[in-house]
Design an enzyme around this catalytic site. Structure first.
Site, PDB file in Angstrom:
ATOM      1  N   CYS A 145       1.503  11.693  68.260  1.00 56.95           N
ATOM      2  CA  CYS A 145       0.530  12.779  68.357  1.00 56.95           C
ATOM      3  C   CYS A 145      -0.567  12.570  67.330  1.00 56.95           C
ATOM      4  O   CYS A 145      -0.292  12.209  66.180  1.00 56.95           O
ATOM      5  CB  CYS A 145       1.224  14.119  68.123  1.00 56.95           C
ATOM      6  SG  CYS A 145       0.142  15.561  68.275  1.00 56.95           S
ATOM      7  N   HIS A 194       0.987  21.868  73.548  1.00 54.01           N
ATOM      8  CA  HIS A 194       0.090  22.257  72.453  1.00 54.01           C
ATOM      9  C   HIS A 194      -0.488  23.643  72.690  1.00 54.01           C
ATOM     10  O   HIS A 194      -0.672  24.425  71.741  1.00 54.01           O
ATOM     11  CB  HIS A 194      -1.051  21.249  72.319  1.00 54.01           C
ATOM     12  CG  HIS A 194      -0.742  20.078  71.442  1.00 54.01           C
ATOM     13  ND1 HIS A 194      -0.397  20.198  70.109  1.00 54.01           N
ATOM     14  CD2 HIS A 194      -0.746  18.742  71.697  1.00 54.01           C
ATOM     15  CE1 HIS A 194      -0.193  18.998  69.586  1.00 54.01           C
ATOM     16  NE2 HIS A 194      -0.394  18.100  70.532  1.00 54.01           N
ATOM     17  N   HIS A 230       2.862  17.122  77.298  1.00 49.97           N
ATOM     18  CA  HIS A 230       2.599  17.076  75.856  1.00 49.97           C
ATOM     19  C   HIS A 230       1.417  17.973  75.505  1.00 49.97           C
ATOM     20  O   HIS A 230       1.486  18.770  74.547  1.00 49.97           O
ATOM     21  CB  HIS A 230       2.327  15.626  75.446  1.00 49.97           C
ATOM     22  CG  HIS A 230       2.067  15.441  73.986  1.00 49.97           C
ATOM     23  ND1 HIS A 230       2.927  14.760  73.145  1.00 49.97           N
ATOM     24  CD2 HIS A 230       1.027  15.819  73.197  1.00 49.97           C
ATOM     25  CE1 HIS A 230       2.442  14.753  71.915  1.00 49.97           C
ATOM     26  NE2 HIS A 230       1.276  15.385  71.922  1.00 49.97           N
ATOM     27  N   GLU A 231       0.326  17.859  76.260  1.00 52.03           N
ATOM     28  CA  GLU A 231      -0.880  18.624  75.937  1.00 52.03           C
ATOM     29  C   GLU A 231      -0.719  20.101  76.246  1.00 52.03           C
ATOM     30  O   GLU A 231      -1.189  20.957  75.481  1.00 52.03           O
ATOM     31  CB  GLU A 231      -2.090  18.047  76.679  1.00 52.03           C
ATOM     32  CG  GLU A 231      -2.392  16.585  76.392  1.00 52.03           C
ATOM     33  CD  GLU A 231      -2.488  16.250  74.914  1.00 52.03           C
ATOM     34  OE1 GLU A 231      -2.830  17.148  74.116  1.00 52.03           O
ATOM     35  OE2 GLU A 231      -2.202  15.103  74.550  1.00 52.03           O
TER      36      GLU A 231
END
Length: 216
Positions: A134, A180, A176-177
C-alpha cells in the site's frame, strides 16, 4: 476486528444515502497544486494521517465543482514515477470521499480508470491469495485473501451509472481501494484472516474457500 469491519460496511451503506459536497478544508487541500501536481500520500506511521485513513468516507456529489481537479490530482499521484501504484483512494490523499482510481489489468492497454461512489454488491466465496502492499503503509507487504470475483456498482466521471462483474487481480485492486473508503487497511485484513480457517481448492496454492468451523 470482524465486528469493526462489519460496522464499517453498515455505516458505508448509511453514509451513501446522501452524497456530500467536498468541504472547504478539502478544497484548500485540493487547490494546493495544479492538475499535474501529485498530492501527498498519507502514511500510517503518522498518527494524524492514520486517523484519516481509518475514517469512513462518504459518497461525493457528482456535480461538485472541485471533483474534476481532485480526480486529476489523484491520477497524477498514483502515476507519479517516484512512487507509482496500481490504485489509489481519496482518503490516501486526505479526502474522505468515495473516489478511487484503479488500473484495469483486465482491459487492453491496462488503462487507469476513475470510479465515483463505488460499491461492492456481491463477492464470490472463492478466494484468491496474493501479495499486497500500500502506498500509505511503508515497508510492509503480505499475502491477503480476497474474493476472486466481485460485482460492483459505480458512476464514471461523466455521471453515468455502471454495474459490472470483475475477476482476478483487478478485482483485488478494487477490493483494496474500496476497503480504504471503509477505513480498512490491508493489514486489518491480514489480522482478520489469521482468525479463520481456509481450504485450498484442488491443491491450488492461491485459491481457497473459507472453512466453516466445526460444531462443538
Amino acid at each position: 476486528m470482524k465486528k469493526y469491519i462489519m460496522l464499517g460496511v453498515a455505516l458505508l451503506v448509511f453514509a451513501s444515502l446522501q452524497a456530500q459536497n467536498i468541504t472547504e478544508a478539502d478544497n484548500q487541500l485540493i487547490n494546493e497544486g495544479g492538475a499535474q501536481t501529485p498530492m501527498r500520500v498519507l502514511q500510517t506511521t503518522n498518527p494524524k494521517d492514520k486517523m484519516v485513513l481509518q475514517t469512513l468516507s462518504a459518497d461525493v456529489n457528482l456535480k461538485d465543482e472541485m471533483l474534476p481537479l481532485l480526480i486529476q490530482r489523484m491520477y497524477s499521484t498514483v502515476t507519479d514515477t517516484l512512487n507509482p501504484g496500481v490504485g489509489i483512494a481519496a482518503p490516501q490523499v486526505g479526502i474522505n470521499k468515495n473516489v478511487i482510481w484503479v488500473q484495469r489489468f483486465d482491459k487492453q492497454g491496462e488503462p487507469f480508470e476513475v470510479y465515483l461512489n463505488p460499491k461492492i454488491t456481491w463477492q464470490s466465496a472463492l478466494l484468491r491469495k496474493g501479495p499486497e502492499g500500500c502506498l500509505s503503509i511503508p515497508d510492509i507487504r503480505g499475502d491477503v485473501l480476497r474474493s476472486y470475483t466481485i460485482r460492483i456498482t459505480y458512476y464514471d466521471k461523466d455521471g453515468k451509472y455502471h454495474d459490472e462483474i470483475v475477476e482476478g487481480f483487478t478485482a483485488v485492486i478494487f477490493q483494496h481501494e474500496i476497503d480504504h473508503l471503509l477505513g480498512i487497511l490491508f493489514t486489518d485484513r491480514l489480522e482478520q484472516q489469521e482468525q479463520k480457517h481456509y481450504t485450498p481448492i484442488n491443491g491450488e496454492v492461491n485459491l481457497f474457500l473459507e472453512k466453516p468451523l466445526k460444531r462443538q
